[in-house]
Design a protein around this motif. Structure first.
Motif, short mmCIF file in Angstrom:
data_model
loop_
_atom_site.label_atom_id
_atom_site.label_comp_id
_atom_site.label_asym_id
_atom_site.label_seq_id
_atom_site.Cartn_x
_atom_site.Cartn_y
_atom_site.Cartn_z
N HIS A 135 3.16 -41.76 -81.85
CA HIS A 135 3.04 -43.21 -81.63
C HIS A 135 3.91 -43.59 -80.43
N ALA A 136 3.35 -44.36 -79.52
CA ALA A 136 4.11 -44.79 -78.34
C ALA A 136 5.14 -45.85 -78.74
N LEU A 137 6.34 -45.69 -78.22
CA LEU A 137 7.40 -46.66 -78.45
C LEU A 137 7.49 -47.60 -77.25
N THR A 138 7.87 -48.84 -77.50
CA THR A 138 8.20 -49.73 -76.40
C THR A 138 9.52 -49.26 -75.81
N GLN A 139 9.87 -49.76 -74.64
CA GLN A 139 11.14 -49.38 -74.04
C GLN A 139 12.30 -49.79 -74.94
N ALA A 140 12.23 -50.99 -75.51
CA ALA A 140 13.31 -51.46 -76.40
C ALA A 140 13.43 -50.57 -77.64
N GLN A 141 12.29 -50.15 -78.20
CA GLN A 141 12.32 -49.27 -79.37
C GLN A 141 12.89 -47.91 -78.99
N PHE A 142 12.49 -47.39 -77.84
CA PHE A 142 13.01 -46.09 -77.39
C PHE A 142 14.51 -46.18 -77.17
N ASP A 143 14.97 -47.24 -76.52
CA ASP A 143 16.40 -47.42 -76.28
C ASP A 143 17.17 -47.46 -77.59
N ARG A 170 16.07 -37.32 -87.35
CA ARG A 170 14.64 -37.01 -87.42
C ARG A 170 13.97 -37.74 -88.59
N GLU A 171 14.62 -37.71 -89.75
CA GLU A 171 14.05 -38.39 -90.92
C GLU A 171 14.01 -39.90 -90.72
N ALA A 172 15.06 -40.44 -90.10
CA ALA A 172 15.11 -41.89 -89.88
C ALA A 172 14.02 -42.36 -88.94
N LEU A 173 13.72 -41.55 -87.93
CA LEU A 173 12.73 -41.94 -86.92
C LEU A 173 11.30 -41.54 -87.26
N ASP A 174 11.12 -40.67 -88.24
CA ASP A 174 9.79 -40.16 -88.56
C ASP A 174 8.74 -41.26 -88.83
N ASP A 229 5.36 -47.41 -88.13
CA ASP A 229 6.07 -48.20 -89.14
C ASP A 229 7.51 -48.43 -88.68
N MET A 230 7.67 -49.36 -87.74
CA MET A 230 8.98 -49.62 -87.17
C MET A 230 9.89 -50.34 -88.16
N GLU A 231 9.32 -51.03 -89.12
CA GLU A 231 10.13 -51.66 -90.17
C GLU A 231 10.86 -50.59 -90.98
N ALA A 232 10.17 -49.52 -91.31
CA ALA A 232 10.80 -48.42 -92.05
C ALA A 232 11.86 -47.73 -91.20
#
Length: 125
Positions: free
Chosen positions: A80-88, A103-107, A113-116
């Motif tokens: 899934h592509a991240l926005t720049q803010a999400q990547f940062d 890894r588990e937190a970002l999976d 599912d950015m809320e998770a």
């Protein structure tokens, strides 16, 4: 993707920039310097507490650690592509070596599912 200049600024602001060795007590009681850089587990020695830290040292280790965190985020979030803010934000999270479950937190980001992801990050801190 690479961390943006805004991401670097936020990381420096969140971690703080300390141009000396210090004990991060009462959090963990470890010896820290620069931008949240762990010198070693346990308190600093008296000699370390008097050691000079140069801006070049701080910037070099910051850059190396951010590059490691960027690689970890890119290797973890592949579906899934991240926005720049999400990547940062993900890189800033991965920058902290005490977040061993990065890894588990970002999976969940692989499912969008950015809320998770945000919930996982807040639970890991």
């Amino acid at each position: 993707m690479k961390m943006s200049p805004e991401g670097y600024a936020a990381l420096r602001a969140n971690e703080g920039v300390v141009m000396r060795y210090y004990n991060d007590a009462p959090i963990n009681g470890n010896c820290i310097w620069g931008v949240g850089t762990l010198a070693h587990f346990g308190p600093c020695t008296p000699a370390e507490l008097h050691r000079a830290v140069l801006p070049e040292q701080v910037n070099a280790i910051l850059t190396a650690r951010v590059h490691d965190a960027e690689r970890l985020v890119r290797a973890t979030v592949t579906e899934h592509a991240l926005t720049q803010a999400q990547f940062d934000a993900a890189v800033s999270f991965a920058y902290n070596p005490t977040n061993r479950n990065t890894r588990e937190a970002l999976d969940p980001a692989n499912r969008g599912d950015m809320e998770a992801v945000a919930q996982n990050m807040s639970l890991s801190m």
